[in-house]
Design an enzyme around this catalytic site. Sequence first.
Site, PDB file in Angstrom:
ATOM      1  N   PHE A  46     -17.363   3.332   7.082  1.00 53.85           N
ATOM      2  CA  PHE A  46     -17.912   2.336   6.164  1.00 53.85           C
ATOM      3  C   PHE A  46     -16.964   1.148   6.033  1.00 53.85           C
ATOM      4  CE2 PHE A  46     -21.401   4.420   3.327  1.00 53.85           C
ATOM      5  CZ  PHE A  46     -22.099   4.814   4.463  1.00 53.85           C
ATOM      6  N   ASP A  53     -22.265  -5.514   6.583  1.00 53.49           N
ATOM      7  CA  ASP A  53     -21.093  -6.211   6.020  1.00 53.49           C
ATOM      8  C   ASP A  53     -20.038  -6.705   7.021  1.00 53.49           C
ATOM      9  OD1 ASP A  53     -22.382  -4.664   4.131  1.00 53.49           O
ATOM     10  OD2 ASP A  53     -20.601  -3.643   3.436  1.00 53.49           O
TER      11      ASP A  53
HETATM   12  C1  FRU Z   1     -22.511  -2.719   1.425  1.00 52.97           C
HETATM   13  C2  FRU Z   1     -22.359  -1.272   1.855  1.00 52.97           C
HETATM   14  C3  FRU Z   1     -20.969  -0.781   1.578  1.00 52.97           C
HETATM   15  C4  FRU Z   1     -20.792   0.321   2.585  1.00 52.97           C
HETATM   16  C5  FRU Z   1     -21.568  -0.216   3.768  1.00 52.97           C
HETATM   17  C6  FRU Z   1     -22.244   0.848   4.586  1.00 52.97           C
HETATM   18  O1  FRU Z   1     -23.523  -3.390   2.073  1.00 52.97           O
HETATM   19  O2  FRU Z   1     -23.331  -0.477   1.218  1.00 52.97           O
HETATM   20  O3  FRU Z   1     -20.751  -0.376   0.249  1.00 52.97           O
HETATM   21  O4  FRU Z   1     -19.454   0.543   2.882  1.00 52.97           O
HETATM   22  O5  FRU Z   1     -22.521  -1.111   3.260  1.00 52.97           O
HETATM   23  O6  FRU Z   1     -22.738   0.319   5.779  1.00 52.97           O
END
Ligand code: FRU
Length: 482
Positions: A105, A45
């Site tokens: 995250f 992300d």
């Molecule tokens: C979305 C996600 C988020 C999380 C991150 C972990 O792609 O699953 O919800 O924060 O990726 O890398």
Amino acid sequence: MKQEQKEKYSIERAMDEINIKSPEVAKDHHRLEYHVMGPTGWINDPNGLIQYKGEYHVFFQYYPFKSSWGPMHWGHVKSKDLVRWEHLPVALAPTEDYEENGGCFSGSAVDNNGELTLIFTGHNDNKNPKEVQCIATSTDGITFQKYEGNPVIPHPPVDGSPDFRDPKVWKNEDKWYMVVGSAKENKGKALLYRSDDLREWEYVNVLAESDQDQGNMWECPDIFPLGEKHVLIASPMEAKVGRTMYVVGDMNYETGKFTQGYYQKMDFGHDFYAPQSLLDDKGRRIVIGWMDIWGAKMPTQEKGWAGAMTIPRECKLLEDGKVAFLPVEELKTLRGAHWNYSDLVVKENQLLNEVRNDKLELKVIFDLEKTTASTFGVKLRCSEDGTEETVIGINAETKTVYVDRDRSGNEVTGISRAEVNYDGTVSLHIFLDCSSVEVFTDEGRTVLSDRIYPKEDSLGVELFVSEGQVTFTSLDIWELKA
Ligand code: FRU
């Protein structure tokens, strides 16, 4: 904090890894030229999108040590123009107990009177609750200090569940607001918080939640004003609407509620997830998404890297109540050699001998009144022996635009499709960057993003037609170079 974790991961260790591995990774011909990528390893992300002290910053979910997901760091790039990106040191490494098993995250960034503040989820599977919200600050926009009082939100509210992540923060009048993705009773939720100082947060209520088609968990929610309305974007899980959606509606700060109106899938390609937005000093609302998705095949993993972001797309609210996503103007500064063809009637497939490139922008307008063919369009990344090609076409019978990557090269396959609304003419705006194709049509109402992995010398461009003839009112092609 356990000493081992501190030793296991650190910004220094991440930077050492990058310095050793990135020269080799940079040689891969599937590396993109004007899209954000990690210097080596895995990315997912986009995080913390912000214009800070006049420059655009993109952070991203990052694991530098392998080309598959691992304990999350935050990678970091910046740009003056949204198309030429400079790598900066890794911004966050998982060093604290609240992020020990999972990492830092997704989250967002705000400019708090000159202090760049990152708001992210600390994830630790061995803890209960496993997901908590944290902050880190910086005054130079490069090195970040995690707040000693972390986590600033130590547990989910009654309306949430242990899936409680991806905080997006913004300011409205004199208060900070945060929306966090969560789930409860089989519905995705966007939970709303309020704060005066980014450190003490008060839970307001459920800002919005799934209807029957919007999935059972919302990742990466984001809400912003657009025209007279507000738009909520999210990446819902197990949703009929698709892997990402936008919802046009009305925000009420008194009640803390967002009332949903029209919604749809945000991108019709195979590779789009977890988009996030920023507002810039030109008043533009710009979104960038991860141009891959969970479960996708990523053949570049063998070359030590995986993942890229989409080009930045400006959001506009249209008169019919839909949202347009349009390539930002700055992309024009990448244009080099230009070919222009007008009133071109094509009766059989035609290779354009003059254009051979893996980084191109194309603007195509078809005249449907002078077209009898059932399908027509352009093929990119065509090999000389005819075995490889990526087809971007219109099917006039089903009124769909499609990207067919069944012969796009290594590993990936499948056709992405979207219905388009047209009469008289239809136009396509296409960006090709080595291993990606992004197609914009119907004035930005429809976008398809797909990754492709052809051989290095598959560089041909072909106009194609089947069962009849097609008239190109105009066809503009530019070579792109960052
Ligand atoms: C979305 C996600 C988020 C999380 C991150 C972990 O792609 O699953 O919800 O924060 O990726 O890398």
